[in-house]
Design an enzyme around this catalytic site. Structure first.
Site, PDB file in Angstrom:
ATOM      1  N   HIS A   1      -3.855   6.704   3.012  1.00  0.00           N
ATOM      2  CA  HIS A   1      -4.424   5.574   2.014  1.00  0.00           C
ATOM      3  C   HIS A   1      -5.645   5.452   2.458  1.00  0.00           C
ATOM      4  CE1 HIS A   1      -4.357   1.945   0.613  1.00  0.00           C
ATOM      5  NE2 HIS A   1      -4.158   1.316   1.562  1.00  0.00           N
TER       6      HIS A   1
ATOM      7  N   CYS B   1       1.125  -0.898  -0.162  1.00  0.00           N
ATOM      8  CA  CYS B   1      -0.054  -0.313   0.115  1.00  0.00           C
ATOM      9  C   CYS B   1       0.612   1.009   0.198  1.00  0.00           C
ATOM     10  CB  CYS B   1      -0.322  -0.481   1.288  1.00  0.00           C
ATOM     11  SG  CYS B   1      -2.056  -1.135   0.943  1.00  0.00           S
TER      12      CYS B   1
ATOM     13  N   ASN C   1     -10.144  -0.024  -0.846  1.00  0.00           N
ATOM     14  CA  ASN C   1      -8.029  -0.354  -0.782  1.00  0.00           C
ATOM     15  C   ASN C   1      -7.993  -0.477  -1.528  1.00  0.00           C
ATOM     16  OD1 ASN C   1      -6.304  -0.333  -0.516  1.00  0.00           O
ATOM     17  ND2 ASN C   1      -6.516  -1.460   2.017  1.00  0.00           N
TER      18      ASN C   1
HETATM   19  O1  UT7 Z   1      -4.212  -1.793   2.945  1.00  0.00           O
HETATM   20  C1  UT7 Z   1      -3.760  -3.099   4.025  1.00  0.00           C
HETATM   21  C2  UT7 Z   1      -3.389  -2.826   5.403  1.00  0.00           C
HETATM   22  N1  UT7 Z   1      -4.691  -3.077   5.659  1.00  0.00           N
HETATM   23  C3  UT7 Z   1      -5.750  -2.771   6.576  1.00  0.00           C
HETATM   24  O2  UT7 Z   1      -5.904  -1.094   7.214  1.00  0.00           O
HETATM   25  C4  UT7 Z   1      -7.003  -3.398   7.219  1.00  0.00           C
HETATM   26  C5  UT7 Z   1      -6.687  -2.933   9.087  1.00  0.00           C
HETATM   27  N2  UT7 Z   1      -7.740  -3.502   9.724  1.00  0.00           N
HETATM   28  C6  UT7 Z   1      -8.970  -3.165   9.453  1.00  0.00           C
HETATM   29  O3  UT7 Z   1      -9.576  -2.163   8.317  1.00  0.00           O
HETATM   30  C7  UT7 Z   1      -9.994  -3.712  10.199  1.00  0.00           C
HETATM   31  O4  UT7 Z   1      -9.431  -4.826  11.808  1.00  0.00           O
HETATM   32  C8  UT7 Z   1     -11.430  -4.397   9.827  1.00  0.00           C
HETATM   33  C9  UT7 Z   1     -11.896  -3.917   9.009  1.00  0.00           C
HETATM   34  C10 UT7 Z   1     -10.056  -5.350   8.616  1.00  0.00           C
HETATM   35  C11 UT7 Z   1     -12.102  -5.962  10.802  1.00  0.00           C
HETATM   36  O5  UT7 Z   1     -12.868  -5.168  11.590  1.00  0.00           O
HETATM   37  P1  UT7 Z   1     -13.099  -5.321  13.335  1.00  0.00           P
HETATM   38  O6  UT7 Z   1     -13.758  -4.087  13.411  1.00  0.00           O
HETATM   39  O7  UT7 Z   1     -11.273  -4.747  13.267  1.00  0.00           O
HETATM   40  O8  UT7 Z   1     -13.716  -6.142  12.730  1.00  0.00           O
HETATM   41  P2  UT7 Z   1     -12.681  -7.837  13.717  1.00  0.00           P
HETATM   42  O9  UT7 Z   1     -11.748  -8.208  12.968  1.00  0.00           O
HETATM   43  O10 UT7 Z   1     -11.941  -8.109  15.348  1.00  0.00           O
HETATM   44  O11 UT7 Z   1     -14.480  -8.574  13.736  1.00  0.00           O
HETATM   45  C12 UT7 Z   1     -14.854  -8.688  14.706  1.00  0.00           C
HETATM   46  C13 UT7 Z   1     -16.199  -9.214  14.373  1.00  0.00           C
HETATM   47  C14 UT7 Z   1     -16.124 -11.236  13.896  1.00  0.00           C
HETATM   48  O12 UT7 Z   1     -16.846 -11.514  14.448  1.00  0.00           O
HETATM   49  P3  UT7 Z   1     -16.847 -12.061  16.457  1.00  0.00           P
HETATM   50  O13 UT7 Z   1     -15.681 -13.309  15.906  1.00  0.00           O
HETATM   51  O14 UT7 Z   1     -16.442 -11.191  17.578  1.00  0.00           O
HETATM   52  O15 UT7 Z   1     -18.163 -13.326  16.513  1.00  0.00           O
HETATM   53  C15 UT7 Z   1     -15.826 -11.312  12.428  1.00  0.00           C
HETATM   54  O16 UT7 Z   1     -16.243 -12.783  12.534  1.00  0.00           O
HETATM   55  O17 UT7 Z   1     -16.914  -8.978  12.883  1.00  0.00           O
HETATM   56  C16 UT7 Z   1     -16.971 -10.340  12.212  1.00  0.00           C
HETATM   57  N3  UT7 Z   1     -16.995  -9.638  10.675  1.00  0.00           N
HETATM   58  C17 UT7 Z   1     -17.378  -9.288   9.789  1.00  0.00           C
HETATM   59  N4  UT7 Z   1     -18.962 -10.084  10.058  1.00  0.00           N
HETATM   60  C18 UT7 Z   1     -19.703  -9.335   9.249  1.00  0.00           C
HETATM   61  C19 UT7 Z   1     -15.421 -10.221   9.645  1.00  0.00           C
HETATM   62  N5  UT7 Z   1     -15.556  -9.319   8.627  1.00  0.00           N
HETATM   63  C20 UT7 Z   1     -17.102  -9.751   8.674  1.00  0.00           C
HETATM   64  C21 UT7 Z   1     -17.797  -9.004   8.057  1.00  0.00           C
HETATM   65  N6  UT7 Z   1     -19.857  -8.984   7.893  1.00  0.00           N
HETATM   66  N7  UT7 Z   1     -17.456  -8.801   6.002  1.00  0.00           N
END
Ligand code: UT7
Length: 315
Positions: free
Chosen positions: A242, A108, A272
């Protein structure tokens, strides 16, 4: 150096959150509140190299320079269909560029790494005019069964033309090497002496840890660069961050304590697009006439590696 032309190109196909919810256990509400993304452009019947060529041609047209004026062509790309030749050669074959060229894979923050390389070549007296193109298809990296990654990405290309000038006021690159946070592997051809055992593993990401890295790398990187350059944050007209997650951008706004109106955002309809994110945003803002001569623009990006970088540029 100084930017005298910008260009970008996006695939035609737009995928909304509702379309994703049709085959994934997700919802528009989850994706919007956790990421700020509403839709993204995905390559279907286009070719990545054609988007790259379109972005380069638009940037060249704006700059008033022709392909024979360009001394160096740098392409930032993580993944494309060819392992060889480089994507820079493939795009050059379409645009007519014949200068030295190479690809970098810095994920990125690739645009900022490429800016640093262009400026270094320029300061070494080796080049006068440089084209940078960031050409990315992350939709072919994530598994479309993995709701935690595939919803985040969009494809596209952004390009800039740089010429002589002293408009780059500072660049700072950073690395915290860690393979485990974002990675993907593809199989190599077996030979009689070595068998590739892993197969294809689509993008794996530890989202929360990358989130923390992103906010930290961005806030510290920008603050250090401003301090080193002796520039006050209040003198910055635009922060081009970004476009990975609107919540990351909001955290940076809170930390920096500058008005959010100085953070242009297009993540809602792009997602992204890896290293193409900053130059696409730059081109869109430029073509809207947002910049005036003398504006100070900060770029900041972070991603796989883990790599990050920040730059200050005078328009
Ligand atoms: O450019 C490359 C660099 N990458 C990034 O900058 C990404 C950085 N990270 C993020 O943007 C965030 O961490 C994400 C958007 C990827 C995830 O958001 P989060 O608030 O950190 O969620 P999480 O991974 O902690 O997941 C929370 C819950 C989980 O369920 P449980 O375990 O709490 O039951 C996930 O399974 O949300 C669930 N989940 C979803 N639910 C509905 C994960 N993806 C989804 C989805 N829809 N698409």
């Amino acid at each position: 150096m100084k930017i005298i032309g910008t260009g970008s190109a996006l695939p035609k196909k737009i995928i909304t959150n509702e379309m994703l919810a049709g085959f994934l256990d997700t919802s528009d509400e989850w994706i919007t509140t956790r990421t700020g993304i509403k839709s993204r452009h995905i390559i279907t019947d286009e070719k990545l190299e054609d988007l790259g060529a379109e972005a380069v041609n638009k940037a060249l047209e704006m700059s008033g320079l022709g392909v024979s004026d360009i001394d160096l062509f740098i392409v930032s790309n993580v993944l494309n269909g060819y392992d060889t030749p480089s994507l820079s050669c493939i795009v050059a074959a379409k645009t007519g560029l014949k200068c030295p060229m190479f690809d970098i894979n810095c994920a990125c923050p690739g645009f900022i790494y490429a800016l640093d390389m262009a400026e270094s070549y320029y300061k070494a007296g080796k080049v006068k005019n440089v084209v940078i193109a960031c050409i990315e298809e992350p939709s072919r990296m994530a598994s479309w069964d993995d709701r935690a990654t595939c919803i985040l990405f969009g494809d596209g290309a952004g390009a800039v033309v740089l010429t002589e000038g002293d408009n780059i006021k500072g660049i700072k690159l950073n690395a915290e090497p860690d393979v485990d946070k974002i990675w993907m592997t593809r199989p190599l051809i077996d030979n009689p002496y070595a068998i590739w055992k892993e197969g294809l593993v689509p993008m794996q990401m530890k989202g929360r840890e990358v989130f923390r890295f992103a906010v930290n790398a961005c806030t510290k990187g920008v603050k250090n660069l401003l301090d080193e350059s002796g520039i006050d944050k209040d003198d910055i007209s635009w922060f081009m961050v970004h476009q990975a997650n609107k919540r990351i951008i909001d955290s940076i706004i809170d930390f920096m304590k500058v008005p959010s109106s100085r953070f242009p955002v297009n993540i809602h309809d792009h997602g992204n697009s890896s290293s193409a994110s900053c130059p696409i945003l730059l081109d869109e803002c430029n073509r809207k006439g947002m910049f005036k001569e003398g504006d100070l623009i900060v770029f900041s990006a972070f991603g796989a590696g883990l790599l990050s970088g920040a730059a200050i540029l005078e328009w």
